[in-house]
Scaffold this active site. Structure first.
Site, PDB file in Angstrom:
ATOM      1  N   GLU A   1       0.776  -1.138  -0.067  1.00  0.00           N
ATOM      2  CA  GLU A   1       0.116  -0.180   0.052  1.00  0.00           C
ATOM      3  C   GLU A   1       0.864   1.144  -0.204  1.00  0.00           C
ATOM      4  O   GLU A   1       2.156   1.281   0.505  1.00  0.00           O
ATOM      5  CB  GLU A   1      -0.933   0.178   1.178  1.00  0.00           C
ATOM      6  CG  GLU A   1      -2.012  -1.197   0.952  1.00  0.00           C
ATOM      7  CD  GLU A   1      -2.951  -1.132   2.349  1.00  0.00           C
ATOM      8  OE1 GLU A   1      -4.025  -1.577   2.246  1.00  0.00           O
ATOM      9  OE2 GLU A   1      -2.654  -0.526   3.407  1.00  0.00           O
TER      10      GLU A   1
ATOM     11  N   CYS B   1       3.750   8.272   0.988  1.00  0.00           N
ATOM     12  CA  CYS B   1       4.064   7.285   1.862  1.00  0.00           C
ATOM     13  C   CYS B   1       4.183   5.834   1.318  1.00  0.00           C
ATOM     14  O   CYS B   1       3.321   5.354   1.055  1.00  0.00           O
ATOM     15  CB  CYS B   1       3.280   7.209   3.212  1.00  0.00           C
ATOM     16  SG  CYS B   1       3.917   6.087   4.573  1.00  0.00           S
TER      17      CYS B   1
ATOM     18  N   CYS C   1       6.134  -7.241   7.068  1.00  0.00           N
ATOM     19  CA  CYS C   1       7.499  -6.847   7.828  1.00  0.00           C
ATOM     20  C   CYS C   1       7.888  -7.984   8.824  1.00  0.00           C
ATOM     21  O   CYS C   1       7.084  -8.765   9.205  1.00  0.00           O
ATOM     22  CB  CYS C   1       7.138  -5.553   8.475  1.00  0.00           C
ATOM     23  SG  CYS C   1       8.642  -4.783   9.222  1.00  0.00           S
TER      24      CYS C   1
ATOM     25  N   CYS D   1       7.439  -5.516  15.720  1.00  0.00           N
ATOM     26  CA  CYS D   1       6.994  -4.470  16.259  1.00  0.00           C
ATOM     27  C   CYS D   1       5.743  -4.626  16.877  1.00  0.00           C
ATOM     28  O   CYS D   1       4.821  -4.773  16.298  1.00  0.00           O
ATOM     29  CB  CYS D   1       7.329  -3.022  15.759  1.00  0.00           C
ATOM     30  SG  CYS D   1       8.917  -2.742  15.106  1.00  0.00           S
TER      31      CYS D   1
ATOM     32  N   CYS E   1       2.503  -2.286  15.575  1.00  0.00           N
ATOM     33  CA  CYS E   1       2.562  -1.884  14.407  1.00  0.00           C
ATOM     34  C   CYS E   1       1.624  -2.972  13.636  1.00  0.00           C
ATOM     35  O   CYS E   1       1.879  -4.309  13.844  1.00  0.00           O
ATOM     36  CB  CYS E   1       3.774  -2.128  13.519  1.00  0.00           C
ATOM     37  SG  CYS E   1       3.594  -1.627  11.676  1.00  0.00           S
TER      38      CYS E   1
ATOM     39  N   CYS F   1       0.029   5.730  10.334  1.00  0.00           N
ATOM     40  CA  CYS F   1       1.080   5.019  10.474  1.00  0.00           C
ATOM     41  C   CYS F   1       0.849   3.586  11.333  1.00  0.00           C
ATOM     42  O   CYS F   1       0.347   3.675  12.300  1.00  0.00           O
ATOM     43  CB  CYS F   1       2.195   5.740  11.352  1.00  0.00           C
ATOM     44  SG  CYS F   1       3.169   7.015  10.375  1.00  0.00           S
TER      45      CYS F   1
HETATM   46  N1  SAH Z   1      10.207   0.022   9.273  1.00  0.00           N
HETATM   47  C1  SAH Z   1      10.315   1.407   9.268  1.00  0.00           C
HETATM   48  C2  SAH Z   1       9.234   2.122   8.285  1.00  0.00           C
HETATM   49  C3  SAH Z   1       7.797   1.819   8.706  1.00  0.00           C
HETATM   50  S1  SAH Z   1       6.994   2.173  10.273  1.00  0.00           S
HETATM   51  C4  SAH Z   1      10.433   1.876  10.605  1.00  0.00           C
HETATM   52  O1  SAH Z   1      10.299   1.313  11.424  1.00  0.00           O
HETATM   53  O2  SAH Z   1      11.024   3.350  10.708  1.00  0.00           O
HETATM   54  C5  SAH Z   1       6.726   3.857   9.787  1.00  0.00           C
HETATM   55  C6  SAH Z   1       6.721   4.678  11.241  1.00  0.00           C
HETATM   56  O3  SAH Z   1       5.440   4.551  11.760  1.00  0.00           O
HETATM   57  C7  SAH Z   1       7.687   4.399  12.225  1.00  0.00           C
HETATM   58  O4  SAH Z   1       8.204   5.413  12.723  1.00  0.00           O
HETATM   59  C8  SAH Z   1       6.962   3.749  13.209  1.00  0.00           C
HETATM   60  O5  SAH Z   1       7.543   3.621  14.614  1.00  0.00           O
HETATM   61  C9  SAH Z   1       5.689   4.110  13.259  1.00  0.00           C
HETATM   62  N2  SAH Z   1       4.386   3.270  13.498  1.00  0.00           N
HETATM   63  C10 SAH Z   1       4.277   2.091  13.392  1.00  0.00           C
HETATM   64  N3  SAH Z   1       3.072   1.680  14.100  1.00  0.00           N
HETATM   65  C11 SAH Z   1       2.538   2.650  14.591  1.00  0.00           C
HETATM   66  C12 SAH Z   1       1.330   2.835  15.269  1.00  0.00           C
HETATM   67  N4  SAH Z   1       0.564   2.019  15.346  1.00  0.00           N
HETATM   68  N5  SAH Z   1       0.957   4.198  15.535  1.00  0.00           N
HETATM   69  C13 SAH Z   1       1.820   5.134  15.322  1.00  0.00           C
HETATM   70  N6  SAH Z   1       2.898   5.297  14.617  1.00  0.00           N
HETATM   71  C14 SAH Z   1       3.339   4.092  14.314  1.00  0.00           C
END
Ligand code: SAH
Length: 376
Positions: free
Chosen positions: A111, A129, A136, A140, A143, A367
């Site tokens: 996406e 974006c 992934c 995390c 996420c 995000c």
């Molecule tokens: N893997 C990369 C890019 C993808 S995540 C990274 O970790 O930077 C992009 C951003 O979204 C990251 O800063 C991550 O910390 C944030 N993110 C992921 N899940 C989120 C959530 N549920 N709420 C807010 N930010 C989130």
């Protein structure tokens, strides 16, 4: 021979959108297009014309490349194509955010999210974006994308093709009076699905195409690569290309960071911070630090003070991101009052800190929400 190697490369990355006798030129760097045209006995300047037509002018049909002869156009048509990833679904949020889902020939989905924003009267920033993987591996805990099990790296064509496919869609669906300003992608961030530095080679090639003046011609200040902290690749990226760089820090102790971001067990905070300190920045540039705020986990004022210490003497701007909720996490965002208190501690220490409001929440485009509509 060269053609043959490139074809193998394409099969190796699993791009099945092109037939072997018609190779996709999208995603190739200038020297790769030069080699292909040389093998067709064409001079180097022809390669430059084809390169600019594809990347600078966004043409997807050889017939429209009027700077080259009709004969060459038809030869190119026979051997090659310019193939963007296919848009499978577009959703529009109430705040103007548009989420695009692409589905590749192998059924894998990824996406992109288009985020238009009026920065000040008459000035817009339209950020796209983009994804670097179809899911992934980092797990995390906050996420959604991390919960998708079937994933692969995206090819260079699939990465930059998101920018072209979305730009074409926006131009085709524009209803405003000022089409250029309102539909042109001005900024690209690698903050969609996946970990960009685990798809290093393809992401690096994509960045080079994005910022090349003869290519897609984005200013390197308007292209941001974001990582969860693949430390050796942070050094590599800093050496290889100058671009905006973001780190998803999200915690201030190894204990908490390892719990919410298991990658921290491999590269703990001291190694990560050392890599940030060593990151080559030109004068007046800053690293972006992303800090997802999780209620009761990393949002205490002690965390804010530790963050100040961790980042001391590193030029940074901090983005606080209150957690965007989704069905696969039990974590929750802090109260806005707590977020503001946290921000005040940082600002009192002269740290440039903003609270990023979530955009596109009603279509799960914020995000950490990407992949919720995965067709699988
Ligand atoms: N893997 C990369 C890019 C993808 S995540 C990274 O970790 O930077 C992009 C951003 O979204 C990251 O800063 C991550 O910390 C944030 N993110 C992921 N899940 C989120 C959530 N549920 N709420 C807010 N930010 C989130």
């Amino acid at each position: 021979m060269f053609c043959y190697i490139l074809r193998l490369r394409y099969f190796a990355v699993g791009v099945f959108t092109t037939l072997p006798h018609q190779q996709n030129l999208l995603g190739l760097l200038k020297y790769e297009i030069e080699s292909l045209l040389l093998s067709l006995n064409e001079p180097l300047f022809r390669a430059q014309q084809v390169y600019e037509a594809i990347y600078r002018h966004g043409l997807s049909n050889f017939a429209n490349i009027t700077t080259i002869s009709k004969k060459l156009r038809s030869t190119l048509d026979e051997h090659f194509l310019i193939d963007y990833p296919k848009i499978d679904q577009v959703q529009q949020a109430s705040d103007g955010v548009r989420k695009y889902r692409f589905v590749a020939m192998d059924g894998q989905a990824f996406e992109s999210v288009y985020i238009p924003e009026v920065v000040k009267v008459g000035r817009v920033t339209n950020t796209l974006c983009i994804s670097s993987q179809t899911g992934c591996s980092l797990e995390c805990k906050f996420c959604f994308t991390a919960s998708l099990k079937h994933y692969r790296n995206l090819s260079v064509a699939e990465i930059i093709g998101q920018v072209f496919a979305v730009s074409h869609d926006l131009a085709a669906n524009c209803t405003t009076k000022k089409p250029i300003e309102n539909t042109r992608v001005t900024n690209v961030v690698f903050m969609g699905m996946g970990e960009p530095l685990l798809n290093y080679d393809n992401v690096l090639a994509a960045v080079k195409l994005l910022i090349d003046a003869d290519g897609m011609n984005f200013s390197n200040r308007r292209v941001t690569v974001s990582t969860a902290g693949i430390v050796p690749r942070i050094y590599d990226l800093g050496r290889a290309v100058q671009t905006q760089f973001a780190i998803s820090l999200n915690a201030t102790t190894d204990e908490v960071r390892s719990q919410i971001m298991p990658i921290n067990k491999k590269w703990p905070l001291n190694e990560l911070i050392a890599a940030l300190r060593a990151y080559p920045l030109s004068p007046r540039r800053r690293l972006t630090v992303e800090y997802v705020m999780l209620g009761g986990v990393n949002d205490s004022l002690a965390d804010a003070h530790r963050l100040i210490n961790l980042l001391s003497f590193i030029p940074v701007k901090i983005n606080l991101l209150p957690l965007n909720a989704h069905p696969r996490t039990s974590l929750h965002p802090p109260s806005m009052e707590q977020v503001l208190k946290f921000q005040k501690v940082l600002r009192d220490a002269s740290m440039n800190t903003i609270i990023r409001s979530a955009r596109g929440q009603d279509i799960a485009a914020a995000c950490g929400q990407l992949g919720e509509n995965d067709p699988k």
